[in-house]
Design an enzyme around this catalytic site. Structure first.
Site, PDB file in Angstrom:
ATOM      1  CB  SER A 135      -0.929  -0.003   1.222  1.00 36.54           C
ATOM      2  OG  SER A 135      -1.855  -1.067   1.141  1.00 36.54           O
ATOM      3  CB  ILE A 160       4.557  -9.132 -10.357  1.00 37.69           C
ATOM      4  CG1 ILE A 160       5.493  -8.357  -9.431  1.00 37.69           C
ATOM      5  CG2 ILE A 160       4.375  -8.434 -11.691  1.00 37.69           C
ATOM      6  CD1 ILE A 160       4.968  -7.018  -8.960  1.00 37.69           C
ATOM      7  CB  ILE A 338     -27.975 -20.328   0.520  1.00 43.61           C
ATOM      8  CG1 ILE A 338     -28.441 -19.070   1.268  1.00 43.61           C
ATOM      9  CG2 ILE A 338     -29.127 -20.943  -0.266  1.00 43.61           C
ATOM     10  CD1 ILE A 338     -28.846 -17.923   0.372  1.00 43.61           C
ATOM     11  CD  GLU A 364      -4.622  -3.551  -9.424  1.00 44.49           C
ATOM     12  OE1 GLU A 364      -3.954  -2.538  -9.234  1.00 44.49           O
ATOM     13  OE2 GLU A 364      -4.258  -4.471 -10.160  1.00 44.49           O
TER      14      GLU A 364
END
Length: 390
Positions: A135, A160, A338, A364
């Site tokens: 980050s 990468i 479920i 991202e």
């Protein structure tokens, strides 16, 4: 205020949906079988064959300028298309694309790197993340040292995407440590694998995997600088920003498909003499999922619309990425619940999605980075509550 799709948007969406339904979804059981055997879902030749079929439909280079044979579609249309691709887990993407920052290349670089990538002859990867710089992308350490007409690269990149398959990498490296990456001290380089870098596969909880790229005295000609010296961090942020509305667009498609599976299962599965869809617990999971899905849809379309209007998209895109990534994780979790035990098996794609979408909250731009951007924009007065309607 009109929330309807235009005739063109609806036609494009429906054409992509038809292609995915007819050409891609029939491959799903084979993809699951291969992945259970720890094999790639699609090999490179199969992906290429599908891409060429799509080209006959007219879909080639969604974001690529027309001068390079692409469609140069507006962001809203691209968002709608990525949603349709999310409705299948087959690892397919349309051809004719190249990293958005490759268009900053010189004419010679375009002939060597950009055009072959668009035509599918070469595969690229973008390398900015490092073991100590995720980050905090400005904290990169991989060094590029000038030596005559070359630059010598030393260091490591990690996580990468396409790093194991790429023919060349776009590498952001520190060229002036005193300035720092954010202030003009980083530069982007186009580095052929033949120049000496190597990749190491990283096993993850998802299918496939990223790579670490190792640079040990890799010599790169000065002519392989992408853009200008000192522009590396700016290009890196431009590359990352591209994913801020495409990733949650893809997430919406996954959530749509998964929720429909849950509805179908709830209407057919019986326990204690009744369909499980008659149980309030199941109904509430379906209701919450639909509500969150619809909210995410409009946040993401708003962020794409902002791009098309020429407005600064960062605030809207961060909200779309943050909410869309969280939404698809919650929806897939409910869908698995479920389905009970069958949802946990590898016979259905649900557990695959469960592993896949967890990444959406990380790459991202993590959830935490999106929250930082959103709150900072408000606290510093860069935007108003309510955005363009304020």
């Amino acid at each position: 205020m009109d929330f309807a799709l235009s005739d063109e948007e609806r036609a494009v969406r429906d054409t992509v949906r038809a292609f995915v339904t007819r050409e891609v979804q029939p491959l799903e059981q084979e993809v699951l079988r291969r992945e259970r055997a720890h094999q790639p879902g699609l090999d490179r030749s199969e992906l290429r064959e599908l891409q060429l079929k799509a080209k006959k439909f007219g879909f080639w280079g969604l974001a690529t300028p027309e001068e390079y044979g692409g469609m140069d579609l507006p962001a809203v249309l691209q968002s709608l298309i990525w949603t349709e691709l999310g409705r299948t887990f087959v690892p397919f993407r349309f051809g004719g694309e190249a990293d958005n920052i490759l268009f900053h290349a010189s004419e010679a670089q375009k002939r060597e790197f950009l055009v072959p990538t668009i035509e599918g002859e070469r595969i690229s990867c973008f390398a900015i993340t490092e073991p100590g710089a995720g980050s905090d992308a400005a904290n990169i350490k991989l060094r590029a040292r000038r030596d005559g007409d070359d630059w010598v690269l030393d260091g490591e990149k990690t996580f990468i995407t396409n790093g194991n398959d790429a023919d060349f990498a776009i590498v952001v490296a520190v060229t002036d440590p005193e300035k720092g990456a954010r202030n003009g001290g980083a530069t982007a380089f186009l580095v052929d694998r033949a120049m000496g870098w190597r990749s190491e596969f990283i096993q993850t909880m998802g299918e496939g995997g990223p790579a670490s790229l190792i640079f040990d005295g890799v010599r790169v000609p000065h002519r392989n600088i992408l853009g200008e010296i000192g522009q590396g961090f700016t290009l890196g942020m431009e590359w990352i920003g591209k994913g801020r509305y495409t990733i949650p667009s893809h997430a919406i498609g996954i959530a749509e498909r998964a929720l429909q599976m849950a509805i179908d299962h709830a209407n057919t599965r019986e326990t204690f003499g009744a369909k499980i869809g008659t149980n309030q617990a199941i109904q509430w999971m379906i209701a919450d999922s639909e509500t969150e899905l619809e909210a995410a849809r409009w946040l993401v379309l708003k962020s794409a619309w902002t791009v098309d209007q020429g407005l600064d998209p960062r605030h809207a895109s961060s909200m779309g990425k943050l909410y869309g990534a969280g939404m698809v994780n919650r929806v897939v979790d409910r869908v698995l619940q479920i389905h009970g035990g069958m949802g946990y098996t590898r016979e259905l794609p649900i557990e695959r999605w469960y592993r896949q979408v967890r990444l959406y909250r990380i790459f991202e731009g993590t959830d935490e980075m999106q929250r930082l951007i959103i709150s900072r924009d408000l606290l510093r007065g860069y935007t108003k509550i309510g955005g363009h309607l304020a």
